[in-house]
Design a protein around this motif. Sequence first.
Motif, PDB file in Angstrom:
ATOM      1  N   VAL A   1      14.749  -8.995  -2.640  1.00  0.00           N
ATOM      2  CA  VAL A   1      14.210  -7.823  -3.327  1.00  0.00           C
ATOM      3  C   VAL A   1      12.953  -7.327  -2.622  1.00  0.00           C
ATOM      4  O   VAL A   1      12.062  -8.111  -2.282  1.00  0.00           O
ATOM      5  CB  VAL A   1      13.882  -8.151  -4.805  1.00  0.00           C
ATOM      6  N   TYR A   2      12.900  -6.015  -2.424  1.00  0.00           N
ATOM      7  CA  TYR A   2      11.759  -5.359  -1.798  1.00  0.00           C
ATOM      8  C   TYR A   2      11.344  -4.173  -2.658  1.00  0.00           C
ATOM      9  O   TYR A   2      12.180  -3.580  -3.351  1.00  0.00           O
ATOM     10  CB  TYR A   2      12.112  -4.843  -0.401  1.00  0.00           C
ATOM     11  N   LEU A   3      10.068  -3.833  -2.594  1.00  0.00           N
ATOM     12  CA  LEU A   3       9.571  -2.635  -3.257  1.00  0.00           C
ATOM     13  C   LEU A   3       8.771  -1.808  -2.271  1.00  0.00           C
ATOM     14  O   LEU A   3       8.026  -2.352  -1.455  1.00  0.00           O
ATOM     15  CB  LEU A   3       8.677  -2.981  -4.456  1.00  0.00           C
ATOM     16  N   LEU A   4       8.951  -0.487  -2.350  1.00  0.00           N
ATOM     17  CA  LEU A   4       8.154   0.439  -1.566  1.00  0.00           C
ATOM     18  C   LEU A   4       7.638   1.537  -2.477  1.00  0.00           C
ATOM     19  O   LEU A   4       8.307   1.925  -3.446  1.00  0.00           O
ATOM     20  CB  LEU A   4       8.981   1.066  -0.446  1.00  0.00           C
ATOM     21  N   SER A   5       6.471   2.054  -2.145  1.00  0.00           N
ATOM     22  CA  SER A   5       5.882   3.164  -2.887  1.00  0.00           C
ATOM     23  C   SER A   5       5.792   4.385  -1.990  1.00  0.00           C
ATOM     24  O   SER A   5       5.383   4.281  -0.826  1.00  0.00           O
ATOM     25  CB  SER A   5       4.479   2.796  -3.391  1.00  0.00           C
ATOM     26  N   ILE A   6       6.150   5.545  -2.541  1.00  0.00           N
ATOM     27  CA  ILE A   6       5.986   6.762  -1.753  1.00  0.00           C
ATOM     28  C   ILE A   6       4.513   7.124  -1.610  1.00  0.00           C
ATOM     29  O   ILE A   6       4.162   8.001  -0.821  1.00  0.00           O
ATOM     30  CB  ILE A   6       6.764   7.953  -2.346  1.00  0.00           C
ATOM     31  N   GLN A   7       3.635   6.444  -2.374  1.00  0.00           N
ATOM     32  CA  GLN A   7       2.203   6.660  -2.234  1.00  0.00           C
ATOM     33  C   GLN A   7       1.650   5.940  -1.008  1.00  0.00           C
ATOM     34  O   GLN A   7       0.540   6.228  -0.565  1.00  0.00           O
ATOM     35  CB  GLN A   7       1.463   6.160  -3.490  1.00  0.00           C
ATOM     36  N   ASP A   8       2.415   5.005  -0.482  1.00  0.00           N
ATOM     37  CA  ASP A   8       2.011   4.267   0.715  1.00  0.00           C
ATOM     38  C   ASP A   8       2.139   5.190   1.924  1.00  0.00           C
ATOM     39  O   ASP A   8       3.235   5.672   2.229  1.00  0.00           O
ATOM     40  CB  ASP A   8       2.918   3.047   0.882  1.00  0.00           C
ATOM     41  N   PRO A   9       1.044   5.465   2.641  1.00  0.00           N
ATOM     42  CA  PRO A   9       1.138   6.364   3.798  1.00  0.00           C
ATOM     43  C   PRO A   9       2.057   5.834   4.891  1.00  0.00           C
ATOM     44  O   PRO A   9       2.518   6.599   5.740  1.00  0.00           O
ATOM     45  CB  PRO A   9      -0.309   6.468   4.283  1.00  0.00           C
ATOM     46  N   HIS A  10       2.311   4.532   4.857  1.00  0.00           N
ATOM     47  CA  HIS A  10       3.220   3.931   5.838  1.00  0.00           C
ATOM     48  C   HIS A  10       4.601   3.659   5.235  1.00  0.00           C
ATOM     49  O   HIS A  10       5.406   2.949   5.839  1.00  0.00           O
ATOM     50  CB  HIS A  10       2.627   2.622   6.363  1.00  0.00           C
ATOM     51  N   GLY A  11       4.845   4.228   4.053  1.00  0.00           N
ATOM     52  CA  GLY A  11       6.067   3.907   3.334  1.00  0.00           C
ATOM     53  C   GLY A  11       7.340   4.214   4.091  1.00  0.00           C
ATOM     54  O   GLY A  11       8.256   3.389   4.149  1.00  0.00           O
ATOM     55  N   LEU A  12       7.425   5.390   4.691  1.00  0.00           N
ATOM     56  CA  LEU A  12       8.638   5.743   5.433  1.00  0.00           C
ATOM     57  C   LEU A  12       8.832   4.861   6.656  1.00  0.00           C
ATOM     58  O   LEU A  12       9.961   4.470   6.987  1.00  0.00           O
ATOM     59  CB  LEU A  12       8.595   7.213   5.837  1.00  0.00           C
ATOM     60  N   ASP A  13       7.738   4.529   7.325  1.00  0.00           N
ATOM     61  CA  ASP A  13       7.840   3.619   8.469  1.00  0.00           C
ATOM     62  C   ASP A  13       8.321   2.251   8.012  1.00  0.00           C
ATOM     63  O   ASP A  13       9.149   1.610   8.680  1.00  0.00           O
ATOM     64  CB  ASP A  13       6.491   3.493   9.174  1.00  0.00           C
ATOM     65  N   ARG A  14       7.801   1.790   6.889  1.00  0.00           N
ATOM     66  CA  ARG A  14       8.235   0.497   6.356  1.00  0.00           C
ATOM     67  C   ARG A  14       9.728   0.549   5.989  1.00  0.00           C
ATOM     68  O   ARG A  14      10.468  -0.409   6.203  1.00  0.00           O
ATOM     69  CB  ARG A  14       7.405   0.122   5.128  1.00  0.00           C
ATOM     70  N   LEU A  15      10.153   1.680   5.412  1.00  0.00           N
ATOM     71  CA  LEU A  15      11.557   1.832   5.049  1.00  0.00           C
ATOM     72  C   LEU A  15      12.452   1.726   6.282  1.00  0.00           C
ATOM     73  O   LEU A  15      13.435   0.979   6.283  1.00  0.00           O
ATOM     74  CB  LEU A  15      11.767   3.188   4.365  1.00  0.00           C
ATOM     75  N   ARG A  16      12.120   2.473   7.316  1.00  0.00           N
ATOM     76  CA  ARG A  16      12.939   2.453   8.532  1.00  0.00           C
ATOM     77  C   ARG A  16      12.966   1.060   9.153  1.00  0.00           C
ATOM     78  O   ARG A  16      14.007   0.606   9.631  1.00  0.00           O
ATOM     79  CB  ARG A  16      12.411   3.490   9.512  1.00  0.00           C
ATOM     80  N   CYS A  17      11.815   0.393   9.148  1.00  0.00           N
ATOM     81  CA  CYS A  17      11.747  -0.963   9.688  1.00  0.00           C
ATOM     82  C   CYS A  17      12.602  -1.919   8.858  1.00  0.00           C
ATOM     83  O   CYS A  17      13.348  -2.740   9.401  1.00  0.00           O
ATOM     84  CB  CYS A  17      10.293  -1.423   9.731  1.00  0.00           C
TER      85      CYS A  17
END
Length: 200
Positions: free
Chosen positions: A174-190
């Motif tokens: 399980v992972y969580l990401l926030s769209i408030q994270d400025p690096h969120g999209l980079d983390r998603l792609r990674c």
Amino acid sequence: MWVVKLGGSLADSERLPAWLDALAGRSDLVLVPGGGPFADQVRLAQARWGFADEAAHHLALLAMEQYGRMVCAIQAGLTPVASLDEIRRTLDAGCTPVWMPVDMVLADPRIPQTWDMTSDSLAAWLSAILSASGLLLVKSAVLAWDSIDLSALARAGVVDRLFPDYAVVSGARVYLLSIQDPHGLDRLRCLLSESRLGTF
């Protein structure tokens, strides 16, 4: 295989198109829509008219489908699906399935028909059925990147009360990401390409 739950709270966000673009056209994930403003209307109607949770549960599933169809209309490469066969065919075609949960969920009498069972837990339930290796929740809430405890998040209302148990049963990481994270999209792609992000 990944299951990605896209929070309904993103429905009004200017960042939504960028996240959809990053998720669309992938044949290794299933997108689970939240309820967002559509589910909020169900809550308001239930408070006004006092109908049973069973009816609210059905309406909330329809709210997920409304949000899901909206994102499919916004972004190419996303396809609404309502069954396991449709999920497989869509993945084989190189598109990203967006789950329409009504038929599958209502067919399982073991699923609680209460507000304790939201799209978070339904995403975990689907992960178990698909034997998904990863389950990602995309939220609008500000999240700390480390030391996240799912039980604490449930107590805080970031995920629903049943999610920690369903997450364990799913067997998925399980992972969580926030769209408030400025690096969120980079983390998603990674995460989707290398699966190297932190596990909670």
